[in-house]
Design an enzyme around this catalytic site. Sequence first.
Site, PDB file in Angstrom:
ATOM      1  N   GLY A 132       0.840  -1.190   0.000  1.00 16.29           N
ATOM      2  CA  GLY A 132       0.000   0.000   0.000  1.00 16.29           C
ATOM      3  C   GLY A 132       0.873   1.236   0.000  1.00 16.29           C
ATOM      4  N   MET A 143       5.061   2.757   1.761  1.00 18.97           N
ATOM      5  CA  MET A 143       6.319   2.427   2.436  1.00 18.97           C
ATOM      6  C   MET A 143       6.881   3.669   3.114  1.00 18.97           C
ATOM      7  SD  MET A 143       8.652   0.398   3.313  1.00 18.97           S
ATOM      8  CE  MET A 143      10.012   0.998   4.308  1.00 18.97           C
ATOM      9  N   GLU A 144       7.214   3.516   4.400  1.00 23.08           N
ATOM     10  CA  GLU A 144       7.524   4.652   5.262  1.00 23.08           C
ATOM     11  C   GLU A 144       8.945   5.187   5.173  1.00 23.08           C
ATOM     12  OE1 GLU A 144       8.263   0.906   7.916  1.00 23.08           O
ATOM     13  OE2 GLU A 144       6.857   1.490   6.347  1.00 23.08           O
ATOM     14  N   HIS A 180      -0.636   6.220   9.152  1.00 27.15           N
ATOM     15  CA  HIS A 180       0.144   5.010   9.462  1.00 27.15           C
ATOM     16  C   HIS A 180       1.618   5.224   9.075  1.00 27.15           C
ATOM     17  CE1 HIS A 180       0.581   0.477   9.668  1.00 27.15           C
ATOM     18  NE2 HIS A 180       1.627   0.784   8.916  1.00 27.15           N
ATOM     19  N   GLU A 181       1.841   5.695   7.858  1.00 23.85           N
ATOM     20  CA  GLU A 181       3.225   5.854   7.389  1.00 23.85           C
ATOM     21  C   GLU A 181       3.965   6.944   8.166  1.00 23.85           C
ATOM     22  OE1 GLU A 181       4.237   3.502   5.552  1.00 23.85           O
ATOM     23  OE2 GLU A 181       2.202   2.789   5.183  1.00 23.85           O
ATOM     24  N   HIS A 185       5.256   5.863  11.506  1.00 24.18           N
ATOM     25  CA  HIS A 185       6.520   5.112  11.393  1.00 24.18           C
ATOM     26  C   HIS A 185       7.750   6.018  11.479  1.00 24.18           C
ATOM     27  CE1 HIS A 185       5.413   1.006  10.657  1.00 24.18           C
ATOM     28  NE2 HIS A 185       4.722   1.247   9.567  1.00 24.18           N
TER      29      HIS A 185
END
Length: 871
Positions: A271, A273-274, A307-308, A311
């Site tokens: 979905g 990537m942090e 969410h990312e 992180h």
Amino acid sequence: MDKFKGQPRLPKFAVPKRYDLRLIPDLIACTFTGTVSIDVDIVADTRFIVLNAADISVNDDSVSFTPLTSSKALAAPKVDLFEEDEILVLEFAEILPHGVGVLQLGFSGILNDKLKGFYKSTYEHNGEKKNMAVTQFEPADARKCFPCWDEPACKATFKITLEVPTELVALSNMPIMDEKVDGNVKVVSYQESPIMSTYLVAIVVGLFDYVEDHTSDGIKVRVYCQVGKADQGKFALHVGAKTLDLFKEYFAVPYPLPKMDMIAIPDFAAGAMENYGLVTYRETVLLYDEQHSAASNKQRVAIVVAHELAHQWFGNLVTMEWWTHLWLNEGFATWVSYLAIDSLFPEWKIWTQFLDESTDGLRLDGLEESHPIEVEVNHVAEIDEIFDAISYMKGASVIRMLQSYLGAEVFQKSLAAYVKKHAYSNAKTEDLWSALEGESGEPVNKLMSFWTKQTGYPVVSAKIKDGKLELEQSRFLSSGSPGEGQWIVPVTVCCGSYDMRKNFLLESKSGVYDLKELFGCSIADGAWIKINVDQAGFYRVKYDDTLAAGLRNATENQSLTSIDRYGILDDSFALSMARQQSLASLLTLITGYKKELDYTVLSNLIVISYKVVKISADANLELMSEIKQLFIGVFQFAAGKLSWEPKQGESHLDAMLRGEVLTALAVFGHDETLKEATRRFDAFLADRNTSLLPPDLRRAAYVAVMQRANKSDKSGYESLLRVYRETEMSEEKTRILGSLACCPDPSIVQDVLTFVLSDEVRNQDALYGLYDVSWEGREVAWKWLQEKWEYIEETWGSGFLITRFISALVSPFASFEKAKEVEEFFATRSKPSMARTLKQGIERVHINANWVESIRKEDNLTQLVAHLSSN
């Protein structure tokens, strides 16, 4: 050299401190060359340096090591790349001096099409097809771009330089420090990064537009996307800037970098990537179009961005020591993203929707082939498979359970202390527990090791006897088998009202509690008793008949919160599947939800209804058609209240619910819904901007069209393909792909599967076409998977996406013969990276088969369902 083979981790005699990396991607030939100078600290006697490399060629003559104590470069007479172990072993003629030296290497590679390492993504600009270069290094693919110590604990600083065509945008983790143009080429060098893990290094080169904002303390935030789509980045930009401010307060530590870029990539496996300071996303989870995006997509963008960005603290600033502790990254970012979105959009009732995350965790963890939250990782190939509902959803759920037990304030203070203590280094699960223990004084380590170190979770059985509440715990398994295990269970009980509430720990196998003593007063006869109030605990509850009847009444009377109505329904469904309770009792409970209007409760009921209809079809076709009618009756109230027409100023949740309810009615063949959906779809074909089919309703219309498509009349299917081909929006394309295979005609499903593998569908999107294959199309899809397996493995086999093919097409079956057939097919074809998924898929087929047998033995079930429908 052989002694380094077959090891899960790199040897510890050399430690990287700083990388000076220069890369030259060729976007026409799809190749790259590079050099890297690594400051390495030799901390033990060795003639070897061992680091990671894979799928790249290292120029042996370029390899040298220069100790800082001397200016003499030492050559490595032996340079070996062990492909299977993904290690590069350099052997020197003499023992290397202790202390820091500079290791130099030159290398080259291919910009691959596997969506990992340093890869190419394609896009169109002014009608011309072009390539962009993108990195995706998590979990262990930085080694496919440059030789490095590719383990999370091997943190170092990075100084990156890129040589690229002048007209392109070149981004990395840090801001640009210097740019020199030489004709058609520019050399871009970036500021040196803080200390970080290799999997967070990022580079993107291509043509992009951007929108820009700043956080309250002046951090520059940008959203990059394809040229012409900049407006679609504005919503994510708003969420991103606000979220960085929010997390700065919550963790009591400022965002550590000078900028935050978020970029939409057309071809992207996960979905998002942090990567530190340069977060990469699929287009569908970063871009939002006011006119053409659904409400559910808006919510998805917000949650993924939060969410990312979580992180950046939990994962990037403080990093797990090894992949065993992946859940610390993912479970935590999942939980805290809901915290952020609840603060930004309180009207979304996001903590109620969090139940969907918990349920995904409970469903996977109900399998014998599940795994503990903390899972041993012995080979790099095993890492991909643990990016699953256990690490994310169960991880997030046990964090929520713990926060609920310790209290929000203590929890926040502990987290801030944890981030501060472990900033710029690595941590293990125990480090988090000790921070929480220190602040709360509670035995967190003892309590939580039950939840993170053993597989599964308990079902707490409850009954009332002589005014006493009797509780007993045992491991819940969806197979219905007795399971091993015991937990310290945080129990919450309400009796007759939410004012009568008690919390305690169930620390042994069973416990007996005098209700009068517990609540300090007499309990009225027939008062409902709800355990696991607000579903804060990661466990299920099985009530005896008396308690279950009381809760059924409380559900019908809407005496319970939506969260508790959800919990009762979901536990009942799980117990029915595990044959701990009859399907008749589940369906009787479901009729109590006829007046339900809460989005999260109804959304889960719709998911359950699809499963129940398919499983009943395997048991008895007459039963299935009665159950469809029952569900049509249950959903009619909500459909009538919401209607097809969006209302001025209605809630975000109603906008999402309308589409889901109408989709369910279409799937179950409700005639009125099918007719109205077709009418609106025809209007949409004539005018893509018609108000008759706004984005929230499109999936319902597409599904309805596919219910009526068949080999003698493919017009609806062909119209949908036309819409797919004409739209430039990834969201619209995936919405169509996800609707096609629900067609009840197997020949159309066959056509859809052929289309899914065509050049018209990006590799990352093929799976959308497989998630909702109709009951009638299962067999065709399974045969297709077998016939195309070699191609599928060649195309998707190096990443985690291949496991989704297996789970999507194997799990829906419901016969022991089919389970055996699947096992036999994969006996010679399985690999370590898909072994766990395969076992889970086969276990699900066994669970379904047992459930079907149990349903066939229920007396007069068809008559009961007909009776329930008519009431």
